[in-house]
Design a protein around this motif. Structure first.
Motif, PDB file in Angstrom:
ATOM      1  N   THR A  80      -9.847  -1.331  -4.842  1.00  0.00           N
ATOM      2  CA  THR A  80     -10.580  -2.078  -3.829  1.00  0.00           C
ATOM      3  C   THR A  80     -12.034  -2.309  -4.221  1.00  0.00           C
ATOM      4  N   LEU A  81     -12.695  -1.295  -4.753  1.00  0.00           N
ATOM      5  CA  LEU A  81     -14.120  -1.407  -5.049  1.00  0.00           C
ATOM      6  C   LEU A  81     -14.407  -1.540  -6.549  1.00  0.00           C
ATOM      7  N   GLY A  82     -13.786  -0.691  -7.357  1.00  0.00           N
ATOM      8  CA  GLY A  82     -14.109  -0.666  -8.771  1.00  0.00           C
ATOM      9  C   GLY A  82     -13.611  -1.863  -9.553  1.00  0.00           C
ATOM     10  N   MET A  83     -12.337  -2.203  -9.382  1.00  0.00           N
ATOM     11  CA  MET A  83     -11.748  -3.244 -10.218  1.00  0.00           C
ATOM     12  C   MET A  83     -12.365  -4.627 -10.001  1.00  0.00           C
ATOM     13  N   PRO A  84     -12.589  -5.085  -8.761  1.00  0.00           N
ATOM     14  CA  PRO A  84     -13.207  -6.411  -8.593  1.00  0.00           C
ATOM     15  C   PRO A  84     -14.576  -6.521  -9.247  1.00  0.00           C
ATOM     16  N   VAL A  85     -15.396  -5.486  -9.095  1.00  0.00           N
ATOM     17  CA  VAL A  85     -16.726  -5.503  -9.719  1.00  0.00           C
ATOM     18  C   VAL A  85     -16.595  -5.499 -11.239  1.00  0.00           C
ATOM     19  N   ALA A  86     -15.704  -4.654 -11.754  1.00  0.00           N
ATOM     20  CA  ALA A  86     -15.509  -4.579 -13.204  1.00  0.00           C
ATOM     21  C   ALA A  86     -15.004  -5.908 -13.764  1.00  0.00           C
ATOM     22  N   MET A  87     -14.093  -6.556 -13.047  1.00  0.00           N
ATOM     23  CA  MET A  87     -13.566  -7.841 -13.503  1.00  0.00           C
ATOM     24  C   MET A  87     -14.657  -8.904 -13.499  1.00  0.00           C
ATOM     25  N   TYR A  88     -15.524  -8.866 -12.479  1.00  0.00           N
ATOM     26  CA  TYR A  88     -16.639  -9.828 -12.466  1.00  0.00           C
ATOM     27  C   TYR A  88     -17.573  -9.595 -13.651  1.00  0.00           C
ATOM     28  N   LEU A  89     -17.933  -8.340 -13.880  1.00  0.00           N
ATOM     29  CA  LEU A  89     -18.839  -8.029 -14.977  1.00  0.00           C
ATOM     30  C   LEU A  89     -18.226  -8.402 -16.330  1.00  0.00           C
ATOM     31  N   LEU A  90     -16.914  -8.225 -16.454  1.00  0.00           N
ATOM     32  CA  LEU A  90     -16.234  -8.511 -17.713  1.00  0.00           C
ATOM     33  C   LEU A  90     -16.096 -10.007 -17.964  1.00  0.00           C
ATOM     34  N   PHE A  91     -15.615 -10.750 -16.950  1.00  0.00           N
ATOM     35  CA  PHE A  91     -15.315 -12.167 -17.136  1.00  0.00           C
ATOM     36  C   PHE A  91     -16.426 -13.108 -16.677  1.00  0.00           C
ATOM     37  N   GLY A  92     -17.428 -12.562 -15.991  1.00  0.00           N
ATOM     38  CA  GLY A  92     -18.503 -13.401 -15.495  1.00  0.00           C
ATOM     39  C   GLY A  92     -19.851 -13.072 -16.083  1.00  0.00           C
ATOM     40  N   ALA A  93     -20.378 -11.906 -15.717  1.00  0.00           N
ATOM     41  CA  ALA A  93     -21.752 -11.560 -16.093  1.00  0.00           C
ATOM     42  C   ALA A  93     -21.950 -11.375 -17.585  1.00  0.00           C
TER      43      ALA A  93
ATOM     44  N   THR B 129      -8.414   1.108  15.121  1.00  0.00           N
ATOM     45  CA  THR B 129      -9.196   1.899  14.163  1.00  0.00           C
ATOM     46  C   THR B 129      -8.795   1.568  12.737  1.00  0.00           C
ATOM     47  N   LYS B 130      -7.490   1.493  12.494  1.00  0.00           N
ATOM     48  CA  LYS B 130      -7.003   1.157  11.160  1.00  0.00           C
ATOM     49  C   LYS B 130      -7.444  -0.245  10.754  1.00  0.00           C
ATOM     50  N   LEU B 131      -7.351  -1.196  11.698  1.00  0.00           N
ATOM     51  CA  LEU B 131      -7.733  -2.566  11.401  1.00  0.00           C
ATOM     52  C   LEU B 131      -9.227  -2.659  11.074  1.00  0.00           C
ATOM     53  N   LEU B 132     -10.047  -1.975  11.877  1.00  0.00           N
ATOM     54  CA  LEU B 132     -11.486  -1.991  11.633  1.00  0.00           C
ATOM     55  C   LEU B 132     -11.824  -1.351  10.287  1.00  0.00           C
ATOM     56  N   THR B 133     -11.092  -0.304   9.930  1.00  0.00           N
ATOM     57  CA  THR B 133     -11.304   0.338   8.630  1.00  0.00           C
ATOM     58  C   THR B 133     -10.977  -0.625   7.498  1.00  0.00           C
ATOM     59  N   ALA B 134      -9.854  -1.339   7.638  1.00  0.00           N
ATOM     60  CA  ALA B 134      -9.459  -2.303   6.609  1.00  0.00           C
ATOM     61  C   ALA B 134     -10.493  -3.416   6.482  1.00  0.00           C
ATOM     62  N   VAL B 135     -10.959  -3.927   7.615  1.00  0.00           N
ATOM     63  CA  VAL B 135     -11.962  -4.998   7.588  1.00  0.00           C
ATOM     64  C   VAL B 135     -13.271  -4.493   6.979  1.00  0.00           C
ATOM     65  N   ALA B 136     -13.649  -3.262   7.320  1.00  0.00           N
ATOM     66  CA  ALA B 136     -14.887  -2.691   6.781  1.00  0.00           C
ATOM     67  C   ALA B 136     -14.819  -2.558   5.268  1.00  0.00           C
ATOM     68  N   PHE B 137     -13.682  -2.096   4.758  1.00  0.00           N
ATOM     69  CA  PHE B 137     -13.566  -1.940   3.309  1.00  0.00           C
ATOM     70  C   PHE B 137     -13.420  -3.294   2.618  1.00  0.00           C
ATOM     71  N   ALA B 138     -12.810  -4.266   3.308  1.00  0.00           N
ATOM     72  CA  ALA B 138     -12.763  -5.620   2.755  1.00  0.00           C
ATOM     73  C   ALA B 138     -14.169  -6.179   2.624  1.00  0.00           C
ATOM     74  N   ALA B 139     -14.985  -5.973   3.663  1.00  0.00           N
ATOM     75  CA  ALA B 139     -16.375  -6.433   3.619  1.00  0.00           C
ATOM     76  C   ALA B 139     -17.156  -5.697   2.535  1.00  0.00           C
ATOM     77  N   LEU B 140     -16.893  -4.401   2.389  1.00  0.00           N
ATOM     78  CA  LEU B 140     -17.581  -3.611   1.374  1.00  0.00           C
ATOM     79  C   LEU B 140     -17.222  -4.088  -0.030  1.00  0.00           C
ATOM     80  N   ALA B 141     -15.943  -4.397  -0.242  1.00  0.00           N
ATOM     81  CA  ALA B 141     -15.506  -4.901  -1.543  1.00  0.00           C
ATOM     82  C   ALA B 141     -16.191  -6.219  -1.864  1.00  0.00           C
TER      83      ALA B 141
END
Length: 253
Positions: free
Chosen positions: A27-40, A103-115
């Motif tokens: 959720t957090l590591g791979m998207p950032v790593a993929m951006y840094l690898l293929f973009g930045a 609660t579960k839905l809000l957690t999912a949305v929060a982590f989606a926003a964080l990602a």
């Protein structure tokens, strides 16, 4: 059925996801790593793309991918917990089943926003550019708004598979869809034709719309109605998946 939310439950759920290696990695590591690898890190990142540069294009793609993974993986866990009877136990507490679901839905949305924010922050710090500030806000709004649909996919996966595999399967399948959905790398020819029918294609294309207005790296242009049709079609498929999963889980009791 109580709809009250418990701050303690929210905090415990958030800490639980933070300690979950799948959450951190996919959720957090791979998207950032993929951006840094293929973009930045690529020399072509500064090349103009639509109303910005290639770094921005890749940033939006990876943020959309991370949001889809977050929504699907966390809601899949909620579904498996409900199957195991956790919801019935909570029904006897002040939180209630509805409060647990929210609660579960809000957690999912929060982590989606964080990602999404993690990828956007990486893009901002490494030179991702758009000609107008509103394009950043428009892409972010599309990603978070339309990305909610992958919560349905996660629920469906959670209802069909056990807790040991559901979250991992949801995350891995999203990665598979991204590879074949024109998300991680530009596709052409037959592969691009196939990609247009995959679950992430419409979502990511719409997320890129403020930058590209549908223009692809091949020079072709996707119409807005075709992108919307892909999103609606998969939203219906995910809804059917959840309905069948609910029916299947009830038949086992």
């Amino acid at each position: 059925m109580s709809m009250s939310l418990s701050p303690t439950m929210m905090r415990v759920e958030a800490m639980r996801q933070i300690r979950n290696p799948y959450t951190l990695a996919f959720t957090l590591g791979m998207p950032v790593a993929m951006y840094l690898l293929f973009g930045a890190s690529m020399g072509y990142g500064e090349i103009t793309a639509g109303y910005g540069n290639v770094k921005y294009y890749v940033m939006v793609s990876m943020a959309a991918y991370g949001t889809a993974v977050a929504m699907s993986s966390i809601t899949s866990l909620a579904a498996t917990e409900a199957k195991q009877g956790w919801g019935r136990q909570l029904a006897m507490t002040p939180l209630g089943t509805a409060g647990y679901a929210v609660t579960k839905l809000l957690t999912a949305v929060a982590f989606a926003a964080l990602a999404m924010l993690a990828v956007f922050a990486a893009g901002f710090l490494t030179g991702a550019e758009a000609t107008d500030a509103w394009r950043w806000w428009a892409s972010a709004g599309i990603i978070l708004g339309v990305g909610l649909m992958y919560g349905l996919y996660g629920l469906g996966v959670g209802l069909f598979f056990n807790s040991d595999t559901a979250a991992a399967l949801a995350s891995i399948s999203m990665t598979f869809f991204a590879f074949f959905g024109n998300v991680f790398m530009p596709l052409d020819g037959v592969m691009l034709d196939i990609a247009r029918f995959t679950p992430l294609y419409g979502f990511v294309s719409l997320s890129r719309w403020p930058l590209t207005e549908g223009v692809l790296t091949t020079g072709q242009t996707d119409s807005l109605w075709m992108i919307a049709l892909n999103i609606v079609a998969w939203l219906i498929v995910f809804g059917i998946l959840v309905a069948v999963g609910v029916k299947r889980s009830r038949s086992r009791r």
